[in-house]
Enzyme design. Structure first.
Site, mmCIF file in Angstrom:
data_model
loop_
_atom_site.group_PDB
_atom_site.id
_atom_site.type_symbol
_atom_site.label_atom_id
_atom_site.label_comp_id
_atom_site.label_asym_id
_atom_site.label_seq_id
_atom_site.Cartn_x
_atom_site.Cartn_y
_atom_site.Cartn_z
ATOM 1 N N ALA A 1 0.861 -1.193 0.000
ATOM 2 C CA ALA A 1 0.000 0.000 0.000
ATOM 3 C C ALA A 1 0.898 1.244 0.000
ATOM 4 C CB ALA A 1 -0.970 -0.015 1.182
ATOM 5 N N GLY B 1 5.835 8.162 1.694
ATOM 6 C CA GLY B 1 6.782 7.831 2.769
ATOM 7 C C GLY B 1 7.686 6.679 2.342
ATOM 8 N N HIS B 2 7.062 5.604 1.833
ATOM 9 C CA HIS B 2 7.851 4.463 1.339
ATOM 10 C C HIS B 2 8.765 4.908 0.198
ATOM 11 C CE1 HIS B 2 3.968 2.333 2.632
ATOM 12 N NE2 HIS B 2 4.881 1.849 3.464
ATOM 13 N N GLY C 1 12.049 4.041 7.983
ATOM 14 C CA GLY C 1 11.557 5.382 8.288
ATOM 15 C C GLY C 1 11.608 5.678 9.778
ATOM 16 N N ASP D 1 8.421 5.088 12.170
ATOM 17 C CA ASP D 1 8.305 3.971 13.111
ATOM 18 C C ASP D 1 9.583 3.958 13.944
ATOM 19 O OD1 ASP D 1 5.770 2.428 12.066
ATOM 20 O OD2 ASP D 1 6.913 3.064 10.321
ATOM 21 N N LEU E 1 2.489 10.480 6.789
ATOM 22 C CA LEU E 1 1.897 9.570 5.803
ATOM 23 C C LEU E 1 1.928 8.147 6.352
ATOM 24 C CD1 LEU E 1 3.435 10.907 2.454
ATOM 25 C CD2 LEU E 1 1.345 11.627 3.633
ATOM 26 N N ARG F 1 -2.306 3.314 6.850
ATOM 27 C CA ARG F 1 -3.533 3.239 7.649
ATOM 28 C C ARG F 1 -4.419 4.474 7.491
ATOM 29 N NH1 ARG F 1 -2.877 -0.608 12.063
ATOM 30 N NH2 ARG F 1 -0.827 -1.537 11.874
HETATM 31 P P1 AMP Z 1 5.207 -0.077 6.476
HETATM 32 O O1 AMP Z 1 4.809 -0.490 5.096
HETATM 33 O O2 AMP Z 1 4.216 0.802 7.146
HETATM 34 O O3 AMP Z 1 5.677 -1.229 7.317
HETATM 35 O O4 AMP Z 1 6.489 0.852 6.300
HETATM 36 C C1 AMP Z 1 7.616 0.427 5.588
HETATM 37 C C2 AMP Z 1 8.747 1.396 5.823
HETATM 38 O O5 AMP Z 1 8.345 2.698 5.386
HETATM 39 C C3 AMP Z 1 9.128 1.525 7.299
HETATM 40 O O6 AMP Z 1 10.530 1.635 7.417
HETATM 41 C C4 AMP Z 1 8.430 2.794 7.700
HETATM 42 O O7 AMP Z 1 9.042 3.449 8.796
HETATM 43 C C5 AMP Z 1 8.566 3.615 6.438
HETATM 44 N N1 AMP Z 1 7.548 4.667 6.420
HETATM 45 C C6 AMP Z 1 6.220 4.520 6.602
HETATM 46 N N2 AMP Z 1 5.609 5.727 6.597
HETATM 47 C C7 AMP Z 1 6.586 6.640 6.426
HETATM 48 C C8 AMP Z 1 6.606 8.077 6.349
HETATM 49 N N3 AMP Z 1 5.496 8.796 6.458
HETATM 50 N N4 AMP Z 1 7.817 8.691 6.176
HETATM 51 C C9 AMP Z 1 8.951 7.971 6.075
HETATM 52 N N5 AMP Z 1 8.997 6.627 6.140
HETATM 53 C C10 AMP Z 1 7.829 5.963 6.312
#
Ligand code: AMP
Length: 278
Positions: free
Chosen positions: A25, A29-30, A143, A146, A180, A183
């Protein structure tokens, strides 16, 4: 897991591999992690795997957003070299039975998110350890959004001597300050407005000059008055994640979590306590 060979052949050609682990998704950010890896000249491997072992609530897992086609297109458009979607069988052959081998970063993983989500960081550390093992020596981009996860992963890399350089990347935000997150897609317009109180709370705490306990109260008040069900609002040591006392005057990290419309949201910010009083 074909990306094992892909990463090895990139290293054979003298390139660095940049691993970007995600749960899909994809949003900006990703993609900011991908851009950072590309800026560093890495061959970018982006993994998308919704890891069931890091969800303590099955309803949360069931509601987690999926957008595989859009993800593949975004990854290609951002210059990802290998977009990898490991299967549940590959990652957790025993699932739903528990795996016999688990990586557990105790203390760091037990606090904050770990308190309301028991086993969450065992799931995170175990899946990240496996991604690191399959990828081999690499830079791995995470990121700061987290923050606790970043601290846990850094500690695991150090304790288990993974040949991985962890790169922490700044949080990407909407113009109203909301961090971002995949969720956010589950929130109504009203929910999105309430969600901005997390970053407002953090900014209020960052800009105030009171001691740690005062900043905790301030953050709770801002979030509560926006109707957020506050899980925690803490000011902690940047490495140990232990709460800072009112005598502390160094740089800490403020972390907040709350539930809006049934969606659990987190955010964090650096806090400078050197000018605290009152
Ligand atoms: P997730 O898919 O939510 O597990 O996130 C995957 C990676 O993207 C993790 O390292 C997160 O910290 C990073 N991430 C998620 N949201 C953001 C954001 N808004 N800014 C920077 N990195 C992000």
């Amino acid at each position: 897991m074909a990306w094992r060979q892909f990463a090895q052949s990139a290293r054979d050609q003298g390139r660095r591999v940049g691993l970007v682990p995600t749960m899909g998704a994809l949003h900006d950010g990703h993609l900011s992690l991908v851009r950072r890896a590309r800026h560093n000249g890495d061959v970018v491997v982006l993994t998308s795997f919704v890891n069931p072992r890091q969800f303590s609530d099955p309803r949360d897992l069931a509601k987690y957003p999926h957008a595989p086609e859009a993800d593949a297109a975004l990854a290609a458009a951002t210059g990802v070299d290998a977009f990898v979607t490991p299967t549940l069988r590959e990652m957790w052959p025993d699932y739903p039975a528990p795996t016999l081998t688990t990586v557990s970063v105790t203390e760091l993983g037990d606090r904050l998110e770990g308190e309301t989500r028991p086993g969450h960081f065992d799931g995170v550390a175990s899946v990240v350890a496996k991604l690191f093992t399959v990828t081999g020596p690499c830079r791995a981009y995470f990121g700061q959004k987290d923050y606790q996860q970043l601290v846990v992963v850094r500690r695991m890399v150090s304790d288990l001597a993974f040949d991985v350089e962890v790169v922490g990347c700044v949080t990407q935000r909407a113009v109203d300050g909301l961090a971002l997150s995949s969720r956010n897609a589950r929130l109504s317009a009203q929910g999105l407005t309430a969600a901005t109180s997390l970053s407002r709370a953090l900014h209020a705490a960052r800009d105030s000059h009171v001691v740690a306990s005062g900043r905790r109260t301030l953050m709770r008040d801002v979030m509560r008055s926006a109707g957020v069900d506050v899980a925690y609002a803490d000011v902690v040591d940047v490495l140990t994640l232990q709460p800072l006392s009112d005598e502390d005057r160094g740089v800490g990290r403020a972390l907040v979590a709350g539930v809006v419309e049934g969606v659990r949201l987190i955010d964090n910010e650096e806090i400078d306590l050197s000018v605290s009083g009152g």
